[in-house]
Scaffold this active site. Structure first.
Site, PDB file in Angstrom:
ATOM      1  N   THR A  38       0.816  -1.210   0.000  1.00  0.00           N
ATOM      2  CA  THR A  38       0.000   0.000   0.000  1.00  0.00           C
ATOM      3  C   THR A  38       0.849   1.259   0.000  1.00  0.00           C
ATOM      4  OG1 THR A  38      -1.577   1.291   1.337  1.00  0.00           O
ATOM      5  CG2 THR A  38      -0.105  -0.161   2.535  1.00  0.00           C
ATOM      6  N   TYR A  61      -1.741   0.250  10.103  1.00  0.00           N
ATOM      7  CA  TYR A  61      -1.973  -0.431   8.826  1.00  0.00           C
ATOM      8  C   TYR A  61      -0.754  -0.299   7.926  1.00  0.00           C
ATOM      9  CZ  TYR A  61      -3.622  -1.091   4.048  1.00  0.00           C
ATOM     10  OH  TYR A  61      -3.731  -1.495   2.737  1.00  0.00           O
TER      11      TYR A  61
END
Length: 340
Positions: A121, A145
């Site tokens: 990501t 995250y």
């Protein structure tokens, strides 16, 4: 020519995973999907694709899948993805994104799997000021995250040095849209992405949408993001697998289009596609939202010879709206719909 051996796709019943399964299947790849269905939907995996219900961190199960299906490559999607929840439940994210990946990698190494594609990501970069963002930008994630994904990239790097693994880590920017054929799309009771939320408003399953901050240092004051159609992202995974099959060395690559749209521009496009106004609310800025996040995609295009097919914001949004409307029709016809 596609290998006669199989590719294991963990999390293949999720949003991006299911689209990648469709792309791999169309390319003639033998597949096996492993998903515990905690965030996936069995119904969006084609019936003729082998499916195993289970967790990617279950080493005994993964070992049996690698052996039983003659697997020689792995694409790893399984993991938790909600940024806000990672802040409130950090240990759960390190468990599901780091510990599970660690177990999976150990099992792969013990079975001499030498090709691995990882779902990473742009959150690994954090609140950067450079635009567009190249892959050598310093990684300073600002939430668990992003940190959990970065740690998994480090594990891949270190295992590649120790055991001869070759990998491609794809750093996604803003993924949106749905399969043009209506076979898959974004499911889930908790929507956090702009295009999904706006499509829900169009479909009547959500009452309103808000713009979080309109005083950023951008042309119209709202945040700018690089949106990539999920089917183009799926094709990047196929290209990455072809690249590794041909002997390519390990790579970390951004996935986007290299240009962005502001929140206001996206909402205007939704209104254009839907033929009606959304009347968005104004809300304060969200902490940690950088003004602009746009990918430098030159390495992706050069390394994988990848070219997008759906680089058009209206195409992205129209496919998302069509999917959302189909969910409404399905719920009306069936009384309910299973959500990821």
């Amino acid at each position: 020519m596609a290998s006669e051996k199989a590719t294991l796709v963990t999390g293949g019943a999720g949003y991006i995973g299911s689209h990648t399964v469709l792309a791999l299947q169309q390319a003639g790849r033998r597949l096996v999907v492993l998903d515990d269905l905690s965030a996936g939907t069995r119904g969006i995996v084609p019936d003729d694709v082998a499916f195993v219900h289970g967790n990617a961190g279950d080493q005994a199960l993964v070992a049996s899948v690698l052996q039983g299906y003659d697997v020689d490559s792995v694409i790893h999607f399984a993991g938790s993805i909600l940024v806000e929840r990672s802040v409130s439940e950090p240990l759960a994210y390190y468990e599901n994104n780091v510990a599970v990946s660690r177990n999976l990698l150990e099992t792969c190494a013990s079975h001499e799997i030498d090709r691995f594609i990882f779902s990473s990501t742009a959150a690994v970069y954090g609140a950067v000021t450079v635009s567009p963002i190249p892959e050598d930008t310093e990684t300073r994630p600002i939430n668990p995250y992003g940190s959990s994904k970065l740690v998994t990239e480090w594990m891949l790097r270190d295992l590649a040095a120790a055991a001869g693994l070759r990998f491609v880590a794809l750093r996604y920017f803003n993924v949106a849209g749905a399969d043009p054929g209506g076979r898959s799309g974004q499911l889930g009771p908790v929507a956090t992405h702009l295009v999904k939320i706006a499509s829900q408003v169009v479909a009547g399953t959500r009452k309103s949408i808000a713009i979080f901050g309109d005083d950023y240092d951008t042309p119209d004051g709202t945040c700018v993001r690089d949106y990539i159609h999920v089917s183009d992202l799926a094709s990047a995974h196929l290209a990455a697998l072809d690249y590794l099959d041909a002997g390519g060395e390990s790579q970390i690559l951004n996935c986007g289009y290299g240009h962005g749209y502001s929140v206001r521009e996206v909402l205007q496009a939704v209104e254009r596609c839907a033929g009606r106004p959304l009347n968005p609310d104004r809300a304060p800025r969200r902490p940690g939202d950088p003004p602009i996040l746009v990918a430098d995609t030159s390495a992706l295009q050069k390394t994988l010879s990848w070219q997008p097919r759906y680089d058009d914001i209206d195409v992205i949004i129209s496919s998302a709206i069509d999917w959302e409307l189909s969910l409404g029709r399905g719920a009306a016809a069936n009384g309910s719909r299973a959500h990821a």
